[in-house]
Scaffold this motif. Structure first.
Motif, PDB file in Angstrom:
ATOM      1  N   ARG A   1       9.083   0.822   0.425  1.00  0.00           N
ATOM      2  CA  ARG A   1       8.561   0.027   1.542  1.00  0.00           C
ATOM      3  C   ARG A   1       7.422  -0.875   1.067  1.00  0.00           C
ATOM      4  NH1 ARG A   1       6.034   3.324   6.427  1.00  0.00           N
ATOM      5  NH2 ARG A   1       4.357   3.559   4.929  1.00  0.00           N
TER       6      ARG A   1
ATOM      7  N   ALA B   1       3.394   8.266   4.716  1.00  0.00           N
ATOM      8  CA  ALA B   1       3.174   7.644   6.047  1.00  0.00           C
ATOM      9  C   ALA B   1       4.412   6.892   6.521  1.00  0.00           C
ATOM     10  CB  ALA B   1       1.941   6.721   6.020  1.00  0.00           C
ATOM     11  N   LEU B   2       5.568   7.523   6.368  1.00  0.00           N
ATOM     12  CA  LEU B   2       6.791   6.906   6.905  1.00  0.00           C
ATOM     13  C   LEU B   2       6.785   7.048   8.421  1.00  0.00           C
ATOM     14  CD1 LEU B   2       9.427   8.252   4.341  1.00  0.00           C
ATOM     15  CD2 LEU B   2       8.159   6.099   4.283  1.00  0.00           C
ATOM     16  N   PHE B   3       7.432   6.100   9.099  1.00  0.00           N
ATOM     17  CA  PHE B   3       7.479   6.160  10.564  1.00  0.00           C
ATOM     18  C   PHE B   3       8.550   7.165  10.992  1.00  0.00           C
ATOM     19  CE2 PHE B   3       6.255   1.735   9.432  1.00  0.00           C
ATOM     20  CZ  PHE B   3       4.908   1.896   9.693  1.00  0.00           C
ATOM     21  N   ASP B   4       8.098   8.223  11.680  1.00  0.00           N
ATOM     22  CA  ASP B   4       8.978   9.356  12.003  1.00  0.00           C
ATOM     23  C   ASP B   4      10.241   8.957  12.760  1.00  0.00           C
ATOM     24  OD1 ASP B   4       7.212  11.135  10.904  1.00  0.00           O
ATOM     25  OD2 ASP B   4       6.082  11.392  12.764  1.00  0.00           O
TER      26      ASP B   4
ATOM     27  N   ASP C   1      -2.468   5.205  -3.272  1.00  0.00           N
ATOM     28  CA  ASP C   1      -3.429   6.217  -2.836  1.00  0.00           C
ATOM     29  C   ASP C   1      -2.877   7.612  -3.156  1.00  0.00           C
ATOM     30  OD1 ASP C   1      -5.447   7.630  -1.724  1.00  0.00           O
ATOM     31  OD2 ASP C   1      -5.141   6.945   0.337  1.00  0.00           O
TER      32      ASP C   1
ATOM     33  N   MET D   1      10.608  -2.472   7.314  1.00  0.00           N
ATOM     34  CA  MET D   1       9.289  -2.778   7.888  1.00  0.00           C
ATOM     35  C   MET D   1       8.326  -3.325   6.838  1.00  0.00           C
ATOM     36  SD  MET D   1       8.697  -2.193  11.159  1.00  0.00           S
ATOM     37  CE  MET D   1       7.138  -1.476  11.565  1.00  0.00           C
TER      38      MET D   1
ATOM     39  N   PHE E   1       0.881   5.077   0.572  1.00  0.00           N
ATOM     40  CA  PHE E   1      -0.005   6.077   1.178  1.00  0.00           C
ATOM     41  C   PHE E   1       0.173   7.447   0.526  1.00  0.00           C
ATOM     42  CE2 PHE E   1       0.062   2.763   4.270  1.00  0.00           C
ATOM     43  CZ  PHE E   1      -1.213   2.792   4.818  1.00  0.00           C
TER      44      PHE E   1
ATOM     45  N   TYR F   1       0.857  -1.195   0.000  1.00  0.00           N
ATOM     46  CA  TYR F   1       0.000   0.000   0.000  1.00  0.00           C
ATOM     47  C   TYR F   1       0.890   1.240   0.000  1.00  0.00           C
ATOM     48  CZ  TYR F   1      -4.259   2.652   1.132  1.00  0.00           C
ATOM     49  OH  TYR F   1      -5.332   3.498   1.094  1.00  0.00           O
TER      50      TYR F   1
END
Lengths: 254, 265
Positions: free
Chosen positions: A153, A87-90, A165, A100, A83, A81
């Motif tokens: 990712r 929506a990367l993890f900060d 998206d 991940m 985004f 998916y």
């Protein structure tokens, strides 16, 4: 491959009012529609990120909502998916973010060297120089780079389906064209089924095999890009004209 | 023009109904989060490194503010107790007053309120931002369990850290109170501790630490619950954080009021 059956979802007001849509295996499919018409909501129902009030989604013949709970886990493994805002993890750097994307059990049993190789490959596929960015945090990346890391990712786990998206939202026309070429190339090279939600109608029409349009929560059109361009439906025609005018304005400004 | 009576009454019932629905919704959400966290812990999905990291943030980084709060609580209790008691009671009673106040009430309660502001608000804002930037959805889409990664480590860390912080706050508060008693009314430390020992029950320590464990569970639980229910953008995060702080403080005060009838009879 992906089958939406009568998907209905309301928040305060109905957003999707019974959408039926089928995306075939290996197909590159674009979903258009004005803002707020439920495109992203429909996409998220595929992975049970948003649960519809009625209806079902089937992926590879597995029901998301009426099958065993383990179906959701299996389906999520098949799908990558991308985004809207990456929506990367900060708190994780680029390497950890991309890693991940590998399934949890696979990540646990894969040697770190092999994980590093797969992350490296995924970043190269999206035209990023791994050596330069592996240890950077998302806050140190530009908008375009974040999107590419988000794509890396999504593909590192070698999914069968990619859900996009609005991957070009917020990008300038040059970067938009580059990301669209990347989507087209990835879908071909990785032999995946792609479902693309986008506001960039011209770009979507150029790279997709079939397109659909949502309007006021219902499916207004489904067919080939050619049929879409020549649709006699006034709503579709108005949408195509508005999209073309917006794209021309964008190009002029750039 | 005044509304007809029937409309007013209907409005009242609607408000009551909405309040019940919101209360039940939160109760159900907190119950589910507790259950999911317990399942994640039992099934060993929680990483020890994440728990240690949260313990460092909650514990070590909170020591300075807990030190200041506990010192001031001990000093003020000692000063006010000295003012009220010293002319009518033996001086050592001040030792009893300070130690009992700190161990039974001030240590656990003030530490909890400090943690609400320092940790609870931080957790809600952090998770709320992750919700609105779709990071929580990203975890789910990648087959990861946000409860095991984000909620359970914070809850475990809260339960383990809070008693240690309260123990530290108790020691600091008592020491500051003793020093203040010496400076203010000239009460020698041995007289202070004589008074403290005279009315001491080991149960009091258990009582204080029971509170700390409950508060250490409730603060991360509510803050995670509220953070994961954030909607909207930056405004939503701000609103949810404010509501979470109010929710946590009210819950702590209500639980604090329930302890004496349950454990001090």
């Amino acid at each position: 491959m992906i089958h939406y059956r009568g998907v209905y979802k309301a928040f305060d007001i109905p957003v999707l009012t019974g959408v039926d849509l089928q995306v075939e295996a290996g197909e590159m499919f674009a979903l258009f529609g004005p803002s707020g018409t439920g495109k992203s909501v429909l996409l998220k129902t595929t992975l049970s990120l948003i649960v519809p009030d009625r209806g079902d989604v089937e992926v590879d013949g597995m029901s998301v909502y009426f099958g065993p709970v383990s179906n959701i886990e299996k389906i999520r493994r098949k799908i990558g998916y991308v985004f809207q805002h990456a929506a990367l993890f900060d708190s994780l750097n680029v390497f950890e973010n991309v890693a991940m994307g590998l399934p949890e059990d696979e990540l646990a049993r894969t040697p770190r060297k092999e994980v590093a190789r797969r992350v490296w490959d995924a970043l190269e596929i999206v035209n990023l120089e791994p050596r330069e960015i592996l240890s950077k945090l998302p806050s140190e990346l530009s908008g375009g780079m974040k999107k590419r890391v988000g794509i890396a990712r999504a593909i590192v786990g070698r999914p069968q389906i990619l859900l996009w998206d609005e991957p070009t939202t917020g990008l300038d026309p040059i970067n938009t064209a580059a990301v669209e070429r990347l989507i087209k190339r990835l879908s071909g090279d990785l032999e995946v089924t792609s479902l693309l939600v986008t506001h960039d109608v011209e770009g979507g029409l150029q790279i997709c095999d079939r397109v659909a349009m949502l309007h006021s929560g219902t499916l207004r059109f489904c067919g080939t890009p050619e049929e879409f361009r020549n649709s006699p439906d006034n709503v579709v025609r108005a949408f195509v004209d508005r999209a073309a005018a917006a794209a021309a304005l964008d190009m002029a400004v750039t | 023009m005044a509304l007809p009576l029937s409309n007013v009454v209907t409005g009242w019932f609607a408000k009551i109904g909405r309040s019940y629905r919101v209360t039940l919704d939160h109760a159900g959400g907190l119950g589910k989060l507790t259950w999911d966290s317990a399942v994640a812990i039992v099934s060993l999905k929680v990483r020890f490194r994440d728990v240690l990291n949260q313990m460092y943030i909650m514990g070590i980084q909170s020591l300075p503010i807990v030190f200041v709060t506990a010192s001031l609580a001990g000093i003020v209790t000692s000063q006010q107790g000295g003012y009220q008691l010293i002319s009518s009671s033996p001086g050592y009673v001040l030792g009893t007053l300070v130690v009992q106040s700190v161990v039974l009430e001030l240590g656990p309660l003030l530490t909890a309120i400090v943690l609400v502001g320092r940790i609870g608000a931080r957790i809600t804002a952090e998770l709320g931002t992750m919700v609105v930037s779709e990071q929580i959805d990203a975890f789910k889409s990648l087959g990861r369990d946000p409860v095991a990664i984000l909620a359970a480590p914070r809850i475990v860390a809260g339960i383990l850290t809070m008693p240690l912080l309260v123990g530290f706050a108790d020691l600091v508060g008592i020491y500051a109170g003793m020093q203040m008693a010496s400076l203010d009314v000239g009460l020698a430390p041995e007289r202070f501790f004589y008074g403290a020992r005279l009315f001491w029950h080991n149960w009091d320590l258990f009582y204080g630490f029971s509170k700390s464990i409950v508060f250490g569970f409730v603060i991360p639980l509510i803050s995670v619950h509220m953070g994961l229910r954030t909607r909207g953008g930056a405004e939503g995060v701000g609103l949810q954080t404010t509501q979470a702080v109010m929710f946590m403080i009210l819950t702590i005060l209500i639980l604090d009021a329930m302890f004496p009838p349950l454990l001090l009879q």
